[in-house]
Design an enzyme around this catalytic site. Structure first.
Site, short mmCIF file in Angstrom:
data_model
loop_
_atom_site.label_atom_id
_atom_site.label_comp_id
_atom_site.label_asym_id
_atom_site.label_seq_id
_atom_site.Cartn_x
_atom_site.Cartn_y
_atom_site.Cartn_z
N GLU A 105 -18.88 -12.72 -4.92
CA GLU A 105 -18.58 -11.98 -3.68
C GLU A 105 -19.76 -12.02 -2.71
OE1 GLU A 105 -17.25 -8.15 -5.11
OE2 GLU A 105 -15.25 -8.91 -5.49
N GLU A 150 -10.84 -12.60 -10.37
CA GLU A 150 -10.84 -11.15 -10.63
C GLU A 150 -9.56 -10.56 -10.07
OE1 GLU A 150 -14.14 -8.69 -9.43
OE2 GLU A 150 -15.59 -10.26 -9.94
#
Ligand code: BGP
Length: 511
Positions: free
Chosen positions: A192, A387
């Protein structure tokens, strides 16, 4: 009557973890201290108050370094994968995992980041983990940096704001690529990468009070620029040392819908989407998008670049695009009177059509399909969902079992949406790893009670418990999904419907 819909041959089913939340052994085997080891839990504040949780000061880090406490610093114990890896991997194999996402803690290899030599004991630990995975034919998918910068980089450099950190990082990358060249084929550079905006401390080892007199937004983007260059160099290194290796970027897929069809709301949603795409645009196309450059200009942000930076970024873009997806949100040009809810380290305007998790994250399987289509149309590169999952409170029943039907319902709806994206929308999806295939410390709230796993870990918010692992109901269900490559999702369940146990629409746990 059964249907034969299933996922493509070779689809990489599995689960995801990160060393900083899962591994423990924070002071064992020569490991150094990372910023996450100093991240204090906030059991005493509202779990939805991310702004407060993400605000870390130098005094907080000094206080953390002065104690060996693990109660208020739960990432230090994690779930003790360090000592349980054989047992955990055997359970992943029992579920039929084809892939296991994990990160290599930078501080286990270079305890301070700037060390001259790597720590052999740390290298050996990951050798053992990869060998264990190989025993069961599970491919590792390794995140090189998942909120694990050495705290030394914060204290004695300026975190990722400092140009020197690029060289330290590439040395780390070169070391692990050489060591694991026969063991790891799939790599992600920065988890991220966009999260630097939301939590600069964990992602970039940046604390605002250390940049007095500077525009902190500029500091963040400068640090991010260094990560973009480092990511491109990491891609180059991986490709050179491990021919055939695949390197991906990893973004937080925050999907926004206009709250209404008012053009102002639609424009706001477009801008919000761009504010998440700008980072993957940079890593996939190898150049800053014009709209990000405009933002720099309009906000007086001046990024210092070296001569070759843009060329390096252009020359070594990623091979595939991976992302996390948990929820969608709404965008409103005028937020007065809007209802807000929590999201993945952010706050979101509530969508009246969606239910939310126990932590307020809005559950939206169709949003996953929309996200897959948008990303594939935009990048035309293979995608990987690395995820996705439901953080929920699980109850252990007197007989020791855990009936997490809500988790099964959540996954079932998301898997069907994923298959729709593949079959009907033509999306090229390499694989899928659920977040927290085994319970672990939450990133945002540092709680253990926010559980994502198919495997329950006996440990509470204060780190107390036996750390014993047990199988939840979803464990067996995921095993069957993988075994049938998704076919089981489409089995006729009319008997169950007659029993009133299941309806056509998944019901989710919510607050
Ligand atoms: C992602 C992070 C993970 C993970 C997940 C769930 O943003 O990459 O590290 O923790 O979110 O978030 P949380 O643990 O806060 O529920």
């Amino acid at each position: 009557m059964s249907n034969t819909r299933h996922f493509p041959e070779g689809f990489l089913w599995g689960g995801a973890t990160a060393a900083n939340q899962f591994e423990g052994g924070w002071k064992e085997g020569g490991k150094g201290i990372s910023v996450s080891d100093c991240a204090r839990s906030h059991l005493d504040v509202d779990v939805k108050d991310y702004a407060r949780q993400n605000k870390v000061t130098t005094a907080d880090v000094e206080a953390a370094l002065a104690t060996d406490d693990e109660v208020y610093y739960p990432k230090r114990h994690g779930c003790d994968f360090y000592h349980h890896y054989k047992e955990d991997i055997a359970m992943f194999a029992e579920m039929g995992f084809k892939v296991f996402r994990m990160s290599i803690a930078w501080t286990r290899i270079f305890p301070n980041g700037d060390d001259k030599e790597p720590n052999e004991e740390g290298l050996k630990f990951y050798d053992n983990v990869f060998d264990e995975l190989a025993k069961y034919n599970i491919e590792p998918l390794v995140t090189i940096s998942h909120y694990e910068p050495p705290v030394n980089l914060l204290l004695n450099y300026q975190g990722w704001y400092s140009r020197e950190v690029i060289g330290m990082f590439t040395r780390f990358v070169e070391t692990i690529c050489k060591r694991y060249k026969d063991k790891v084929k799939y790599w992600l550079t920065f988890n991220e990468v966009d999260s630097m905006i939301r939590h600069p401390y964990t992602t970039g080892a940046l604390i605002e009070d250390r940049f007095e007199g500077k525009n902190f937004e500029e500091v963040i983007f400068q640090a991010m620029h260094h990560q973009f260059v480092a990511s491109a160099l990491a891609t180059k290194i991986c490709h050179e040392i491990i021919p055939g290796s695949k390197v991906g970027c990893m973004l937080t897929k925050l999907t926004y819908y206009p709250l209404t069809c008012k053009p102002e709301d639609v424009l706001k949603a477009q801008q919000d989407m761009r504010s998440t795409y700008c980072y993957s645009d940079t890593q996939v196309f190898g150049e800053y998008p014009a709209y990000l450059l405009s933002r720099f200009k309009n906000n007086g942000i001046n990024i210092v670049m070296e001569k070759d930076d843009l060329e390096i970024m252009k020359k070594y873009p990623v091979d595939f695009v991976s992302f996390s997806y948990y929820h969608s949100s709404c965008s409103a040009a005028n937020e007065d009177g809007s209802i807000f809810t929590a999201g993945n380290s952010t706050n979101a305007v509530k969508n009246p059509y969606l239910k939310s998790s126990d932590w307020g994250w809005q559950i939206d399987p169709i949003g996953l399909r929309i996200s897959l289509v948008d990303l594939y149309d935009r990048y035309r590169k293979p995608l990987f969902v690395v995820e996705n999952g439901l953080g929920a409170k699980d109850e252990v029943l007197p007989d020791g079992s855990i009936d997490d039907q809500y988790r099964i319902d959540y996954y079932e709806a998301h898997f069907k949406a994923m298959l729709d994206a593949i079959e009907y929308d033509g999306v090229d999806l390499m694989g899928y790893t659920t977040w927290g295939c085994i319970d672990m410390v939450s990133e945002s709230t540092k709680q253990m009670s926010k559980r994502y796993g198919f495997i329950y870990v006996d440990c509470d918010d204060y780190g107390k418990g036996t750390y014993k692992r047990s199988r939840k109901k979803s464990f067996y269900w995921y095993r069957d999904v993988i075994k049938s490559n998704g076919e089981v999702l489409f089995e006729d369940r009319s008997d169950e419907i007659m029993d009133g146990e299941i309806s056509g629409e998944a019901e989710y746990g919510y607050c």
